[in-house]
Design a protein around this motif. Structure first.
Motif, mmCIF file in Angstrom:
data_model
loop_
_atom_site.group_PDB
_atom_site.id
_atom_site.type_symbol
_atom_site.label_atom_id
_atom_site.label_comp_id
_atom_site.label_asym_id
_atom_site.label_seq_id
_atom_site.Cartn_x
_atom_site.Cartn_y
_atom_site.Cartn_z
ATOM 1 N N LEU A 1 0.881 -1.129 0.018
ATOM 2 C CA LEU A 1 -0.051 0.130 -0.153
ATOM 3 C C LEU A 1 0.906 1.365 0.052
ATOM 4 O O LEU A 1 0.432 2.329 -0.658
ATOM 5 N N GLU A 2 1.975 1.221 0.766
ATOM 6 C CA GLU A 2 2.869 2.220 0.655
ATOM 7 C C GLU A 2 3.335 2.601 -0.913
ATOM 8 O O GLU A 2 3.593 3.697 -1.132
ATOM 9 N N VAL A 3 3.719 1.600 -1.616
ATOM 10 C CA VAL A 3 4.284 1.841 -2.966
ATOM 11 C C VAL A 3 3.103 2.270 -3.718
ATOM 12 O O VAL A 3 3.295 3.274 -4.609
ATOM 13 N N VAL A 4 2.053 1.799 -3.628
ATOM 14 C CA VAL A 4 0.691 2.179 -4.414
ATOM 15 C C VAL A 4 0.576 3.626 -3.948
ATOM 16 O O VAL A 4 0.476 4.487 -4.778
ATOM 17 N N GLU A 5 0.848 4.099 -2.739
ATOM 18 C CA GLU A 5 0.435 5.421 -2.236
ATOM 19 C C GLU A 5 1.337 6.293 -2.843
ATOM 20 O O GLU A 5 0.858 7.460 -3.441
ATOM 21 N N LYS A 6 2.651 6.013 -3.048
ATOM 22 C CA LYS A 6 3.428 6.690 -3.700
ATOM 23 C C LYS A 6 3.449 7.053 -5.307
ATOM 24 O O LYS A 6 3.410 8.195 -5.857
ATOM 25 N N GLU A 7 2.894 6.192 -5.972
ATOM 26 C CA GLU A 7 2.509 6.088 -7.311
ATOM 27 C C GLU A 7 0.995 6.775 -7.550
ATOM 28 O O GLU A 7 0.905 7.154 -8.617
ATOM 29 N N ASP A 8 0.101 6.368 -6.855
ATOM 30 C CA ASP A 8 -1.275 6.843 -7.059
ATOM 31 C C ASP A 8 -2.338 6.745 -5.817
ATOM 32 O O ASP A 8 -2.518 5.768 -5.492
ATOM 33 N N PRO A 9 -2.161 7.781 -5.281
ATOM 34 C CA PRO A 9 -2.870 8.083 -3.838
ATOM 35 C C PRO A 9 -4.196 7.679 -3.998
ATOM 36 O O PRO A 9 -4.981 7.051 -3.043
ATOM 37 N N ASP A 10 -4.862 7.942 -5.125
ATOM 38 C CA ASP A 10 -6.398 7.437 -5.406
ATOM 39 C C ASP A 10 -6.325 6.132 -5.316
ATOM 40 O O ASP A 10 -7.607 5.688 -4.708
ATOM 41 N N TRP A 11 -5.677 5.348 -5.943
ATOM 42 C CA TRP A 11 -5.712 3.727 -5.853
ATOM 43 C C TRP A 11 -5.523 3.216 -4.653
ATOM 44 O O TRP A 11 -6.295 2.529 -4.083
ATOM 45 N N ALA A 12 -4.600 3.899 -4.019
ATOM 46 C CA ALA A 12 -4.442 3.423 -2.571
ATOM 47 C C ALA A 12 -5.394 3.707 -1.696
ATOM 48 O O ALA A 12 -5.869 2.826 -0.906
ATOM 49 N N ASN A 13 -6.261 4.775 -1.838
ATOM 50 C CA ASN A 13 -7.407 5.197 -0.998
ATOM 51 C C ASN A 13 -8.665 4.093 -1.348
ATOM 52 O O ASN A 13 -9.338 3.691 -0.745
ATOM 53 N N LEU A 14 -8.671 3.866 -2.813
ATOM 54 C CA LEU A 14 -9.767 2.973 -3.132
ATOM 55 C C LEU A 14 -9.425 1.571 -2.708
ATOM 56 O O LEU A 14 -10.347 0.793 -2.127
ATOM 57 N N ILE A 15 -8.002 0.909 -2.639
ATOM 58 C CA ILE A 15 -7.978 -0.139 -2.190
ATOM 59 C C ILE A 15 -8.057 -0.143 -0.782
ATOM 60 O O ILE A 15 -8.681 -1.222 -0.323
#
Length: 153
Positions: free
Chosen positions: A32-46
């Protein structure tokens, strides 16, 4: 190259979500940290759409009965061994007689599951939930509208 690049395809979000859901807690956070760095919207959706064993075990009994009926008996047994005999008795009226007899025997004959066996059982539970939703046997949007993946990219 971006980690998310491989998931930016039809069905990729669902794949990434399932990968994160079925990972151990420490790995989940790192992913989730990796996803957050690349795309915060996707991280929030996940984070919003991610299911957990604790969440699933709080669902209505009719949903849980479908999930347990479709799981491998050994995994069900490991979960019930941890939840206790009262939880098993509670669900016993909702599962078929063959599965009930098999689980009852397994619970009587088995010892406490190891942490690895329990983690495997819970992972299988989450995979079963996603499979049953995909096959329209259960519908997550009726259990909790936030969990609906029909619009997910």
């Amino acid at each position: 190259m971006s980690i998310l690049a491989r998931y930016r395809k039809p069905g990729g979000f669902k794949q990434l979500l399932q990968l994160i859901e079925t990972s151990q807690p420490q790995k989940q956070e790192k992913l989730l940290e990796v996803v957050e760095k690349e795309d915060p919207d996707w991280a929030n959706l996940i984070r919003a759409k991610k299911i957990s064993p604790e969440m699933v075990l709080e669902w209505e009994k009719d949903h849980l009965s479908l999930i347990f009926e479709n799981m491998v008996s050994q995994h069900c047994s490991n979960i019930f061994k941890t939840l206790g005999i009262e939880a098993f008795k509670e669900y016993s009226t909702l599962i078929g007689p063959d599965k009930y007899r098999e689980l009852k025997q397994m619970l009587e004959d088995s010892s406490e599951p190891s942490p690895a066996q329990l983690a495997s059982a819970y992972t299988h539970m989450l995979e079963t939930v996603r499979f049953l939703d995909e096959e329209k046997i259960i519908d997550l949007r009726y259990i909790n509208p936030i969990l609906d993946l029909s619009e997910a990219s």
